[in-house]
Scaffold this active site. Sequence first.
Site, PDB file in Angstrom:
ATOM      1  CG  ASP A  74      13.708   5.825  15.398  1.00  0.00           C
ATOM      2  OD1 ASP A  74      12.632   6.399  15.171  1.00  0.00           O
ATOM      3  OD2 ASP A  74      14.749   6.450  15.662  1.00  0.00           O
ATOM      4  N   GLY A 158       5.640  10.635   4.671  1.00  0.00           N
ATOM      5  CA  GLY A 158       6.916  11.274   5.021  1.00  0.00           C
ATOM      6  C   GLY A 158       7.615  11.905   3.823  1.00  0.00           C
ATOM      7  CG  ASP A 160       7.685   7.514   0.824  1.00  0.00           C
ATOM      8  OD1 ASP A 160       8.871   7.239   1.109  1.00  0.00           O
ATOM      9  OD2 ASP A 160       6.718   6.827   1.211  1.00  0.00           O
ATOM     10  CE  LYS A 180       8.192   3.548   1.493  1.00  0.00           C
ATOM     11  NZ  LYS A 180       7.493   4.424   2.424  1.00  0.00           N
ATOM     12  NE  ARG A 186       8.818   1.464   8.080  1.00  0.00           N
ATOM     13  CZ  ARG A 186       8.958   2.588   7.376  1.00  0.00           C
ATOM     14  NH1 ARG A 186       8.538   2.652   6.130  1.00  0.00           N
ATOM     15  NH2 ARG A 186       9.514   3.656   7.907  1.00  0.00           N
TER      16      ARG A 186
END
Length: 208
Positions: A74, A158, A160, A180, A186
């Site tokens: 999440d 999202g 970004d 990234k 992440r």
Amino acid sequence: MKPKKTVLVLATTNEGKAREIRNALLDLPLKVITLADLGIRTPFPEKGPSFYENARGKSLFYSRRSGFLTLAEDSGLEVEALGEAPGVYSARFSGRRATDEKNIQKVLLLMKGVAEDNRRGRFVCCMVLSRNGTIVKTVTGQVRGMIAFDKKGGLGFGYDPIFFFKPLRKTFGELRPKEKNAVSHRGRALKKMKAFLEDDLKKGCPPS
Ligand code: IMP
């Protein structure tokens, strides 16, 4: 005969996340599949108060359903000037019919008039790995940035395009997947999870 690969189920329906996780784990001897590949369509209600609660719930729920090693995560955006919102509501910040674009516009609107110095934000990611309804490993990652005044870049997903990462002087929407992953929340969580998985696989855990 080739040794049987361990199956790892990605418990997400978010294409952007799945792509990033797959890329990061490419060189491990794993057969990475998704819930869709198993025909599992039961949604998990993400109603927990924290990223950890949601990731834990998803991971346990789908590891019981799938019977395979299962990785859930999440994640979301926390903006200081908005009292850490959207936080766990990141995916549905603009309501039930939320889209990435609507979510971005809502953040930009709420941040209208907020000076550059007060536009601090961070992405947070919590990842939980489970096997047969038992948690095997939990890792977290975060990255700090600034909420841009406008969208920039069409890569990623999202929020970004409005997440400005100072060290590279670019938004995450302007970073190629590898760039990234090297700095993102992440990517940082995945680095730890990957090290754990490598170790676990070396120990010869039975392919599930
Ligand atoms: P969930 O974890 O599926 O509830 O959704 C997390 C939401 O947080 C996504 O839908 C995005 O809006 C946002 N988010 C999480 N990670 C990222 C990222 O790497 N880039 C941009 N937005 C993200």
